[in-house]
Write a protein that holds these residues in place. Structure first.
Motif, PDB file in Angstrom:
ATOM      1  N   HIS A 244       0.840  -1.200   0.000  1.00 42.86           N
ATOM      2  CA  HIS A 244       0.000   0.000   0.000  1.00 42.86           C
ATOM      3  C   HIS A 244       0.878   1.255   0.000  1.00 42.86           C
ATOM      4  O   HIS A 244       0.653   2.193  -0.777  1.00 42.86           O
ATOM      5  N   SER A 245       1.880   1.259   0.868  1.00 45.31           N
ATOM      6  CA  SER A 245       2.777   2.411   0.963  1.00 45.31           C
ATOM      7  C   SER A 245       3.580   2.595  -0.319  1.00 45.31           C
ATOM      8  O   SER A 245       3.758   3.726  -0.809  1.00 45.31           O
ATOM      9  N   MET A 246       4.066   1.509  -0.887  1.00 43.62           N
ATOM     10  CA  MET A 246       4.886   1.597  -2.099  1.00 43.62           C
ATOM     11  C   MET A 246       4.082   2.135  -3.279  1.00 43.62           C
ATOM     12  O   MET A 246       4.597   2.911  -4.092  1.00 43.62           O
ATOM     13  N   LYS A 247       2.822   1.764  -3.368  1.00 39.42           N
ATOM     14  CA  LYS A 247       1.981   2.284  -4.459  1.00 39.42           C
ATOM     15  C   LYS A 247       1.839   3.796  -4.365  1.00 39.42           C
ATOM     16  O   LYS A 247       1.783   4.484  -5.391  1.00 39.42           O
ATOM     17  N   TYR A 248       1.783   4.318  -3.141  1.00 36.49           N
ATOM     18  CA  TYR A 248       1.750   5.768  -2.955  1.00 36.49           C
ATOM     19  C   TYR A 248       3.101   6.400  -3.297  1.00 36.49           C
ATOM     20  O   TYR A 248       3.169   7.450  -3.927  1.00 36.49           O
ATOM     21  N   HIS A 249       4.176   5.756  -2.857  1.00 34.00           N
ATOM     22  CA  HIS A 249       5.502   6.352  -3.017  1.00 34.00           C
ATOM     23  C   HIS A 249       5.963   6.441  -4.464  1.00 34.00           C
ATOM     24  O   HIS A 249       6.808   7.285  -4.791  1.00 34.00           O
ATOM     25  N   VAL A 250       5.451   5.593  -5.318  1.00 26.77           N
ATOM     26  CA  VAL A 250       5.886   5.642  -6.721  1.00 26.77           C
ATOM     27  C   VAL A 250       5.013   6.560  -7.564  1.00 26.77           C
ATOM     28  O   VAL A 250       5.212   6.666  -8.784  1.00 26.77           O
ATOM     29  N   ARG A 251       4.065   7.255  -6.940  1.00 24.06           N
ATOM     30  CA  ARG A 251       3.267   8.248  -7.668  1.00 24.06           C
ATOM     31  C   ARG A 251       4.155   9.430  -8.035  1.00 24.06           C
ATOM     32  O   ARG A 251       4.698  10.111  -7.159  1.00 24.06           O
ATOM     33  N   SER A 252       4.307   9.678  -9.296  1.00 27.32           N
ATOM     34  CA  SER A 252       5.185  10.761  -9.716  1.00 27.32           C
ATOM     35  C   SER A 252       4.949  11.045 -11.189  1.00 27.32           C
ATOM     36  O   SER A 252       4.592  10.148 -11.959  1.00 27.32           O
ATOM     37  N   ASP A 253       5.143  12.311 -11.570  1.00 23.49           N
ATOM     38  CA  ASP A 253       5.057  12.681 -12.979  1.00 23.49           C
ATOM     39  C   ASP A 253       6.410  12.594 -13.665  1.00 23.49           C
ATOM     40  O   ASP A 253       6.562  13.004 -14.819  1.00 23.49           O
ATOM     41  N   VAL A 254       7.413  12.091 -12.932  1.00 23.60           N
ATOM     42  CA  VAL A 254       8.744  11.858 -13.507  1.00 23.60           C
ATOM     43  C   VAL A 254       9.160  10.434 -13.142  1.00 23.60           C
ATOM     44  O   VAL A 254       8.636   9.843 -12.196  1.00 23.60           O
ATOM     45  N   PRO A 255      10.116   9.840 -13.868  1.00 24.66           N
ATOM     46  CA  PRO A 255      10.556   8.466 -13.583  1.00 24.66           C
ATOM     47  C   PRO A 255      11.158   8.340 -12.178  1.00 24.66           C
ATOM     48  O   PRO A 255      11.720   9.285 -11.631  1.00 24.66           O
ATOM     49  N   VAL A 256      11.045   7.134 -11.616  1.00 23.22           N
ATOM     50  CA  VAL A 256      11.480   6.865 -10.237  1.00 23.22           C
ATOM     51  C   VAL A 256      12.603   5.841 -10.236  1.00 23.22           C
ATOM     52  O   VAL A 256      12.601   4.880 -11.005  1.00 23.22           O
ATOM     53  N   GLY A 257      13.584   6.041  -9.354  1.00 25.58           N
ATOM     54  CA  GLY A 257      14.662   5.079  -9.145  1.00 25.58           C
ATOM     55  C   GLY A 257      14.802   4.775  -7.669  1.00 25.58           C
ATOM     56  O   GLY A 257      13.952   5.152  -6.864  1.00 25.58           O
ATOM     57  N   GLY A 258      15.899   4.095  -7.298  1.00 20.69           N
ATOM     58  CA  GLY A 258      16.062   3.745  -5.887  1.00 20.69           C
ATOM     59  C   GLY A 258      17.503   3.498  -5.504  1.00 20.69           C
ATOM     60  O   GLY A 258      18.318   3.040  -6.310  1.00 20.69           O
ATOM     61  N   TYR A 259      17.829   3.827  -4.244  1.00 16.11           N
ATOM     62  CA  TYR A 259      19.117   3.446  -3.667  1.00 16.11           C
ATOM     63  C   TYR A 259      19.068   1.953  -3.338  1.00 16.11           C
ATOM     64  O   TYR A 259      18.108   1.473  -2.741  1.00 16.11           O
ATOM     65  N   VAL A 260      20.102   1.219  -3.701  1.00 14.82           N
ATOM     66  CA  VAL A 260      20.172  -0.211  -3.388  1.00 14.82           C
ATOM     67  C   VAL A 260      21.521  -0.457  -2.723  1.00 14.82           C
ATOM     68  O   VAL A 260      22.527  -0.685  -3.397  1.00 14.82           O
ATOM     69  N   SER A 261      21.549  -0.396  -1.396  1.00 15.41           N
ATOM     70  CA  SER A 261      22.822  -0.482  -0.675  1.00 15.41           C
ATOM     71  C   SER A 261      23.346  -1.908  -0.596  1.00 15.41           C
ATOM     72  O   SER A 261      24.530  -2.124  -0.348  1.00 15.41           O
ATOM     73  N   GLY A 262      22.450  -2.879  -0.771  1.00 11.16           N
ATOM     74  CA  GLY A 262      22.816  -4.268  -0.541  1.00 11.16           C
ATOM     75  C   GLY A 262      22.224  -4.783   0.758  1.00 11.16           C
ATOM     76  O   GLY A 262      22.235  -5.983   1.027  1.00 11.16           O
ATOM     77  N   GLY A 263      21.692  -3.869   1.578  1.00 14.95           N
ATOM     78  CA  GLY A 263      21.039  -4.267   2.819  1.00 14.95           C
ATOM     79  C   GLY A 263      19.606  -4.718   2.586  1.00 14.95           C
ATOM     80  O   GLY A 263      19.055  -4.552   1.495  1.00 14.95           O
ATOM     81  N   VAL A 264      19.004  -5.272   3.622  1.00 17.64           N
ATOM     82  CA  VAL A 264      17.655  -5.821   3.508  1.00 17.64           C
ATOM     83  C   VAL A 264      16.626  -4.735   3.201  1.00 17.64           C
ATOM     84  O   VAL A 264      15.752  -4.906   2.339  1.00 17.64           O
ATOM     85  N   ASP A 265      16.723  -3.591   3.887  1.00 17.92           N
ATOM     86  CA  ASP A 265      15.680  -2.566   3.784  1.00 17.92           C
ATOM     87  C   ASP A 265      15.571  -1.997   2.373  1.00 17.92           C
ATOM     88  O   ASP A 265      14.490  -1.998   1.765  1.00 17.92           O
ATOM     89  N   SER A 266      16.673  -1.491   1.843  1.00 13.83           N
ATOM     90  CA  SER A 266      16.623  -0.898   0.504  1.00 13.83           C
ATOM     91  C   SER A 266      16.372  -1.956  -0.563  1.00 13.83           C
ATOM     92  O   SER A 266      15.767  -1.676  -1.597  1.00 13.83           O
TER      93      SER A 266
END
Length: 461
Positions: A244-266
């Motif tokens: 539910h939270s992720m569907k809200y967080h990816v709402r954007s009029d521009v493309p979305v990316g992400g930090y991927v540290s290698g840890g579980v959370d990201s």
């Protein structure tokens, strides 16, 4: 991110050189918003807002400061994730189709209580024209910054401390805040290391009308313990809430990316986001070239390959530190605990070449007890309970059965454990946890403690 700034005279008098002052505040925060800038000054020149914009939602018409049909004005930094649902609930006009506009109409309907209807990260200031009141608010977890000070009969606010300093009569260190920082590596109760500069605390709002300032907390974390459901149920509920939270967080009029540290959370965030966005999603990670112990990029590679998104990897070397650490310090304004800010800066610099919006995994350790200090604190309390025979006297979220399999993670913390258990063993939980987070003993005589005040960070904690 965007920047906000503003000035209001507490006696409803004209602010001298208000437009030039707002221009200076915008200039000092321009790095926060490369897509546009704006200034609004009231007809009487008693109040004004400034804004630098990074456009994410409402690309064409979201320029700020923004007004509504009631003559109210707002400058806002952040994102309201449920703005579409609020638009429908409020029936507000879609003049700009931006989340900023929704805050204005939410305030019209609910007043100060509007903050309890906003899901997102935000810091904003809103001028209520009818009531002649300034209303400022910050999101529940303080993701977006809001700093303020008083000088020469004016109230100044900004996204960064550096935009406030030109208007202060003198700049000096706050010794109580400094003592907080030496103890916790952050300041308590809305203080900053700059004397007379404050931050609006997370989940707080403040309002100013004439000379009267009111500040209140509008939200608090409450835990409702549930012992009636199975582990499978909680796993499914966690997944549902995350999705539910992720569907809200990816709402954007521009493309979305992400930090991927290698840890579980990201990794979890990127895995879920890539499912929602398909081929649009890209990841960013960094690695240090001076040893495998400083390189977790192989774990980020695994996530990217399994989920099928492109991963940009940055090799960080000693020369990068020499070239960029001064900029990192400048942008932080105050010191922060740990060296992660440099890595974050370098990977963000890479990400900015491809994306304006980047998701991350910050906060996971705090929510799920990922830090070693949590394990040590619970371990001691479990031992105490076992000795005193109280382990089975009630329901406990953490038990020795759940702790024992995780104790191997403490094998590199033996020196810390020796120091922690050398005194105060089995004292009250709040004293024991303070001993775990208190950094001041490590500093020793590097600081002239007698020069500081008698203020006690423990009493405030």
């Amino acid at each position: 991110m965007c920047s906000i700034a503003g000035i209001i005279n507490l006696n409803n008098n004209k602010v001298c050189n208000i437009k030039k002052s707002l221009e200076a505040m915008n200039f000092l925060q321009k790095h926060r918003g490369p897509d546009g800038e704006g200034i609004w000054v009231s007809k009487e020149e008693t109040i004004g807002f400034a804004h630098n914009r990074l456009s994410i939602i409402g690309l064409e018409n979201g320029r700020q400061p923004m007004s509504d049909n009631a003559g109210n004005w707002i400058c806002f930094n952040g994102e309201i994730y449920n703005y579409i649902e609020l638009q429908k609930e409020l029936g507000c006009p879609h003049v700009t189709n931006s989340d900023t506009e929704v805050i204005l109409y939410a305030y019209q309907k609910w007043g100060e209580d509007c903050v309890n209807h906003l899901e997102g990260m935000f810091a904003f200031a809103l001028w209520d024209a009818k009531e002649r009141r300034l209303f400022c608010a910050r999101d529940c977890f303080g993701i977006k910054p809001f700093y303020y000070t008083f000088s020469n009969g004016n109230f100044y606010f900004a996204s960064e401390i550096k935009a406030l300093l030109p208007f202060m009569e003198e700049i000096e260190t706050d010794t109580e805040s400094f003592k907080d920082y030496l103890t916790f590596q952050f300041c308590l109760e809305g203080k900053t290391l700059f004397k007379n500069v404050y931050e609006l605390e997370p989940a707080h709002y403040l309002s100013i009308r004439d000379e009267n300032l009111k500040k209140e907390r509008y939200w608090q974390v409450y835990y409702h313990l549930d012992f009636d459901h199975t582990e499978k149920y909680f796993q499914e509920e966690l997944h549902r809430h995350m999705l539910h939270s992720m569907k809200y967080h990816v709402r954007s009029d521009v493309p979305v990316g992400g930090y991927v540290s290698g840890g579980v959370d990201s990794s979890i965030v990127s895995a879920m986001a890539s499912n929602l966005l398909d081929k649009e999603y890209v990841g960013f990670t960094g690695r240090y070239s001076n040893g495998r112990e400083f390189d977790e990029s192989m774990y980020a590679d695994i996530v990217a390959k399994e989920r099928g998104f492109k991963l940009h990897t940055l090799d960080i070397n000693p020369q990068d530190f020499i070239d960029h650490i001064e900029k990192v310090i400048y942008h932080l304004d105050e010191p922060v605990a740990g060296p992660g800010s440099f890595s974050q800066y370098m990977v963000s610099k890479l990400a900015s070449q491809f994306r304006k919006v980047v998701l991350g995994g910050q906060g996971g350790d705090e929510i799920f007890g990922g830090y070693t200090r949590y394990l040590v604190a619970y371990f001691e309390q479990c031992i105490k309970g076992a000795i005193e025979g109280t382990m089975d006297s009630g329901n406990f979220i953490v038990t020795y059965q759940s702790i024992i399999p995780n104790l191997t993670s403490l094998k590199n913390y033996k020196p810390m454990l020796r120091g922690f258990w050398s005194k105060g063993l089995f004292e009250e939980p709040e004293k024991r946890y303070f001993a775990l987070i208190n950094r001041s003993p490590e500093i020793g005589d590097c600081v002239r403690w007698e020069r500081l005040t008698d203020y006690s960070p423990y009493e405030t904690y």
